[in-house]
Design a protein around this motif. Structure first.
Motif, PDB file in Angstrom:
ATOM      1  N   TYR A  42       0.830  -1.206   0.000  1.00 32.39           N
ATOM      2  CA  TYR A  42       0.000   0.000   0.000  1.00 32.39           C
ATOM      3  C   TYR A  42       0.867   1.260   0.000  1.00 32.39           C
ATOM      4  N   HIS A  43       1.969   1.234   0.737  1.00 29.93           N
ATOM      5  CA  HIS A  43       2.879   2.387   0.774  1.00 29.93           C
ATOM      6  C   HIS A  43       3.486   2.641  -0.600  1.00 29.93           C
ATOM      7  N   GLN A  44       3.819   1.575  -1.296  1.00 27.17           N
ATOM      8  CA  GLN A  44       4.354   1.735  -2.650  1.00 27.17           C
ATOM      9  C   GLN A  44       3.309   2.372  -3.566  1.00 27.17           C
ATOM     10  N   PHE A  45       2.074   1.980  -3.382  1.00 26.14           N
ATOM     11  CA  PHE A  45       0.992   2.569  -4.182  1.00 26.14           C
ATOM     12  C   PHE A  45       0.842   4.056  -3.882  1.00 26.14           C
ATOM     13  N   LEU A  46       0.874   4.404  -2.599  1.00 26.04           N
ATOM     14  CA  LEU A  46       0.721   5.806  -2.223  1.00 26.04           C
ATOM     15  C   LEU A  46       1.845   6.669  -2.799  1.00 26.04           C
ATOM     16  N   ALA A  47       3.054   6.129  -2.801  1.00 24.97           N
ATOM     17  CA  ALA A  47       4.218   6.905  -3.222  1.00 24.97           C
ATOM     18  C   ALA A  47       4.495   6.810  -4.721  1.00 24.97           C
ATOM     19  N   ARG A  48       3.577   6.249  -5.472  1.00 22.37           N
ATOM     20  CA  ARG A  48       3.841   5.966  -6.884  1.00 22.37           C
ATOM     21  C   ARG A  48       4.178   7.228  -7.687  1.00 22.37           C
ATOM     22  N   ASN A  49       3.575   8.368  -7.307  1.00 26.74           N
ATOM     23  CA  ASN A  49       3.841   9.621  -8.017  1.00 26.74           C
ATOM     24  C   ASN A  49       4.777  10.554  -7.247  1.00 26.74           C
ATOM     25  N   ARG A  50       5.241  10.087  -6.087  1.00 22.93           N
ATOM     26  CA  ARG A  50       6.159  10.855  -5.236  1.00 22.93           C
ATOM     27  C   ARG A  50       5.561  12.195  -4.782  1.00 22.93           C
ATOM     28  N   ALA A  51       4.251  12.275  -4.710  1.00 24.19           N
ATOM     29  CA  ALA A  51       3.594  13.496  -4.240  1.00 24.19           C
ATOM     30  C   ALA A  51       3.846  13.660  -2.738  1.00 24.19           C
ATOM     31  N   ARG A  52       4.064  14.897  -2.293  1.00 24.48           N
ATOM     32  CA  ARG A  52       4.386  15.156  -0.894  1.00 24.48           C
ATOM     33  C   ARG A  52       3.353  14.560   0.061  1.00 24.48           C
ATOM     34  N   GLU A  53       2.081  14.872  -0.185  1.00 19.82           N
ATOM     35  CA  GLU A  53       1.026  14.453   0.731  1.00 19.82           C
ATOM     36  C   GLU A  53       0.912  12.933   0.798  1.00 19.82           C
ATOM     37  N   GLU A  54       1.070  12.277  -0.351  1.00 19.15           N
ATOM     38  CA  GLU A  54       0.931  10.822  -0.386  1.00 19.15           C
ATOM     39  C   GLU A  54       2.135  10.132   0.252  1.00 19.15           C
ATOM     40  N   CYS A  55       3.324  10.681   0.068  1.00 17.24           N
ATOM     41  CA  CYS A  55       4.508  10.123   0.717  1.00 17.24           C
ATOM     42  C   CYS A  55       4.402  10.262   2.231  1.00 17.24           C
ATOM     43  N   PHE A  56       3.889  11.401   2.678  1.00 14.99           N
ATOM     44  CA  PHE A  56       3.714  11.609   4.118  1.00 14.99           C
ATOM     45  C   PHE A  56       2.656  10.656   4.674  1.00 14.99           C
ATOM     46  N   LYS A  57       1.614  10.428   3.916  1.00 14.87           N
ATOM     47  CA  LYS A  57       0.577   9.481   4.334  1.00 14.87           C
ATOM     48  C   LYS A  57       1.152   8.071   4.449  1.00 14.87           C
ATOM     49  N   ALA A  58       2.014   7.699   3.503  1.00 15.17           N
ATOM     50  CA  ALA A  58       2.657   6.381   3.556  1.00 15.17           C
ATOM     51  C   ALA A  58       3.543   6.270   4.789  1.00 15.17           C
TER      52      ALA A  58
END
Length: 295
Positions: free
Chosen positions: A257-273
């Motif tokens: 799931y973390h890999q999915f969240l970080a797929r676009n390297r967006a700040r908010e999604e990386c922090f969520k991961a």
């Protein structure tokens, strides 16, 4: 006395101290807590001494707060250039540098006294290593692209300390847990560093997120895979059962799931991961707790 009866300057001061010590953001403490509990429960075969549980629970929160104080002291001139940190109390001038150092020393002393008074000699000796790691980590981002490795060692040092307090000895399993947690910490703190990567590049702060470059997600995935493999080996060595492996499987699923969240390297999604790693650590502990409970 109701909260609104406190003088407004005192309320502001206490709020600034809470922000400095990250009392309002317990994620770091939780990421420290679960591996410490892994160690206690395994060292005690599922029945750790209540005193050790209390000591290391308090110690985790105290030392994480101390680490935040010395981290902000080290970064006080850099944080103003980073969007996420430019309003921290020390950077903004609401708290003085000497106050942060005093809090670091005071909290470290309280933690040290708990070890001296309520554990054993081996744990006492190990505590010096933990104090050194907590102090030097914040300064490593000036000298190496691997500050996350030093953070991993600092975040993992409670594992041998807790094991020593419970068993008065260390074992191969202790160091397997330590290794797994170092790798896990590097993985999730790289996700955290990806949030600030653009700002860090501008001001010259070093991190694994910068070092790994476009290979960041692949390397994080490799580290996560190694964590799972080592935890499976720990389960085999300690003859744990299905509930433990279910917990490890949940962690593995969350890593995907973390890999999915970080797929676009967006700040908010990386922090969520990054934040979601709390549940990965909890899943392993929950599996371990239930497994040792039903033996």
């Amino acid at each position: 006395m109701p909260a609104n009866a406190l003088p407004e300057p005192l309320v502001r001061r206490l709020t600034d101290y809470a922000q400095l010590l990250r009392i309002n953001r317990p994620i770091g403490s939780l990421l420290l807590l679960w591996p410490t509990y892994w160690s206690l429960w395994l060292a005690a075969d599922g029945q750790p001494d209540l005193a050790n549980v209390i000591i290391f629970t308090l110690g985790v929160f105290f030392m994480r707060a101390a680490g935040c104080a010395i981290n902000d002291f080290a970064d006080r001139d850099w944080d103003r250039h980073v969007k996420r940190t430019q309003d921290r109390p020390l950077t903004a001038g609401r708290i003085r540098a000497w106050e942060a150092v005093a809090l670091f020393l005071g909290l470290s002393l309280v933690s040290f006294l708990m070890v001296v008074l309520f554990t054993n000699t081996l744990t006492l000796y190990l505590s010096f290593g933990g104090l050194v790691l907590a102090f030097i980590y914040p300064f490593m981002k000036r000298y190496t692209h691997l500050p996350q490795l030093f953070l991993g060692a600092a975040f993992s040092w409670a594992i041998p300390m807790a094991w020593a307090a419970q068993a008065n000895a260390l074992s191969q399993v202790t160091w397997l847990l330590f290794t797994a947690n170092v790798l896990w910490t590097v993985a999730y703190d790289t996700l955290y560093a990806m949030v600030d990567r653009d700002d860090d590049l501008k001001v010259g702060i070093k991190s694994t997120a910068i070092l790994f470059g476009e290979a960041d997600r692949a390397i994080i995935g490799a580290l996560q895979a190694l964590v799972i493999l080592i935890l499976v080996l720990v389960g085999h060595r300690t003859e744990l059962g299905v509930f433990y492996y279910l917990g490890v499987a949940v962690m593995a699923g969350l890593f995907v799931y973390h890999q999915f969240l970080a797929r676009n390297r967006a700040r908010e999604e990386c922090f969520k991961a990054f934040l979601n790693n709390n549940w990965a650590g909890f899943a392993v502990f929950a599996g371990l707790f239930v497994d040792t409970l039903v033996r």
